[in-house]
Write a protein that holds these residues in place. Structure first.
Motif, mmCIF file in Angstrom:
data_model
loop_
_atom_site.group_PDB
_atom_site.id
_atom_site.type_symbol
_atom_site.label_atom_id
_atom_site.label_comp_id
_atom_site.label_asym_id
_atom_site.label_seq_id
_atom_site.Cartn_x
_atom_site.Cartn_y
_atom_site.Cartn_z
ATOM 1 N N GLY A 5 2.739 -5.429 -5.178
ATOM 2 C CA GLY A 5 4.145 -5.066 -5.122
ATOM 3 C C GLY A 5 4.624 -4.170 -6.253
ATOM 4 O O GLY A 5 5.751 -3.689 -6.215
ATOM 5 N N ALA A 124 12.604 -1.614 -2.839
ATOM 6 C CA ALA A 124 12.640 -3.060 -2.591
ATOM 7 C C ALA A 124 11.552 -3.463 -1.601
ATOM 8 O O ALA A 124 10.853 -4.476 -1.795
ATOM 9 C CB ALA A 124 14.016 -3.465 -2.067
ATOM 10 N N ARG A 127 8.138 -3.221 -3.324
ATOM 11 C CA ARG A 127 7.906 -4.315 -4.275
ATOM 12 C C ARG A 127 7.689 -5.647 -3.569
ATOM 13 O O ARG A 127 7.334 -6.640 -4.213
ATOM 14 C CB ARG A 127 9.073 -4.382 -5.257
ATOM 15 N N ASN A 128 7.890 -5.644 -2.268
ATOM 16 C CA ASN A 128 7.560 -6.819 -1.465
ATOM 17 C C ASN A 128 6.304 -6.566 -0.631
ATOM 18 O O ASN A 128 6.136 -7.135 0.446
ATOM 19 C CB ASN A 128 8.738 -7.184 -0.565
ATOM 20 N N SER A 129 5.449 -5.695 -1.160
ATOM 21 C CA SER A 129 4.106 -5.444 -0.619
ATOM 22 C C SER A 129 4.074 -4.685 0.695
ATOM 23 O O SER A 129 3.065 -4.698 1.400
ATOM 24 C CB SER A 129 3.322 -6.766 -0.473
#
Length: 239
Positions: A5, A124, A127-129
């Motif tokens: 992430g 966003a 950063r949540n993969s």
């Protein structure tokens, strides 16, 4: 943040061919979107680099780009949007040791205007993969009233939509290079890239949270671009 992430750099690539009239709108919107990333609380903002790729421009597009010193510009002579997008990425990520999972690539077009949250939403997701973000586009006032009605009737801009637009696309850099980069073609380079990425089984999200306003003109810069699509719609309506 560490692991899949983490994002410490965002690069934005804007191909432009004879867009002196619409490029100011594009760059103004990008400046706002870049500023929004710096205002996100809780995490250190990534470094953001933007490059305008001047592809066979014969008007004042280069002069317009020079008025925005916060953004880089380069010149190409490929005469194809896929060549321009590819060159822009390579300009900002030139060597293999920088092809990392912590770099995010975002692409739009010189005739388009991104929303203020364009980069914050992509960041966003990243950063949540998420590895691939596909956004929507909406034609501007250049599209006739009849064309707008046809567009609205045929497009559902919702979460999980089915559209692919180079004017509203984001991808993790390592996945991008593993997929073979943008093809050197003058149309559907975005669709080809997404097809290759899906072949790699990347994590993907298709969102309507970041609609990009794009030109509603019927005479575009690429033979198989968005203007051609709108033109075909108009022709079908009158046939």
């Amino acid at each position: 943040m560490s692991g899949r992430g983490a994002i410490d750099r965002i690069i934005v690539v804007v191909p432009a061919r004879n867009e002196e009239e619409l490029l100011p709108r594009c760059l103004s919107a990008l400046a706002v979107a870049v500023g929004e990333v710096g205002g996100v609380a809780g995490q250190a903002p990534p470094v953001i680099d933007v490059v305008v790729v001047l592809d066979r421009c014969s008007d004042g597009t280069a002069d317009v780009a020079s008025e925005w010193p916060i953004f880089a510009s380069i010149q190409t002579n490929g005469g194809a949007v896929g060549v321009a997008r590819r060159a822009g990425v390579r300009h900002l990520v030139p060597t293999s040791d920088r092809f990392t999972s912590t770099t995010w690539i975002a692409t739009t077009d010189a005739d388009s205007a991104v929303p203020p949250n364009w980069l914050t939403v992509q960041l966003a997701f990243a950063r949540n993969s998420i590895d691939l973000v596909l956004g929507t586009v909406v034609p501007d006032e250049g599209l006739s009233d009849g064309g707008r009605e046809r567009w609205d009737a045929q497009h559902r801009l919702v979460e999980g939509h089915t559209y692919v637009h180079g004017a509203n696309l984001g991808v993790r850099a390592d996945r991008y290079f593993h997929a073979g980069e943008f093809a050197r073609v003058d149309g559907h380079e975005d669709v080809r890239l997404v097809s290759a990425l899906r072949g790699l089984r990347v994590s993907e999200i298709r969102t309507e949270l970041i609609p990009v306003v794009t030109s509603g003109r019927l005479a575009g810069r690429t033979p198989e671009g968005f203007a051609g699509y709108l033109r075909d719609q108009a022709a079908e309506a009158t046939s």
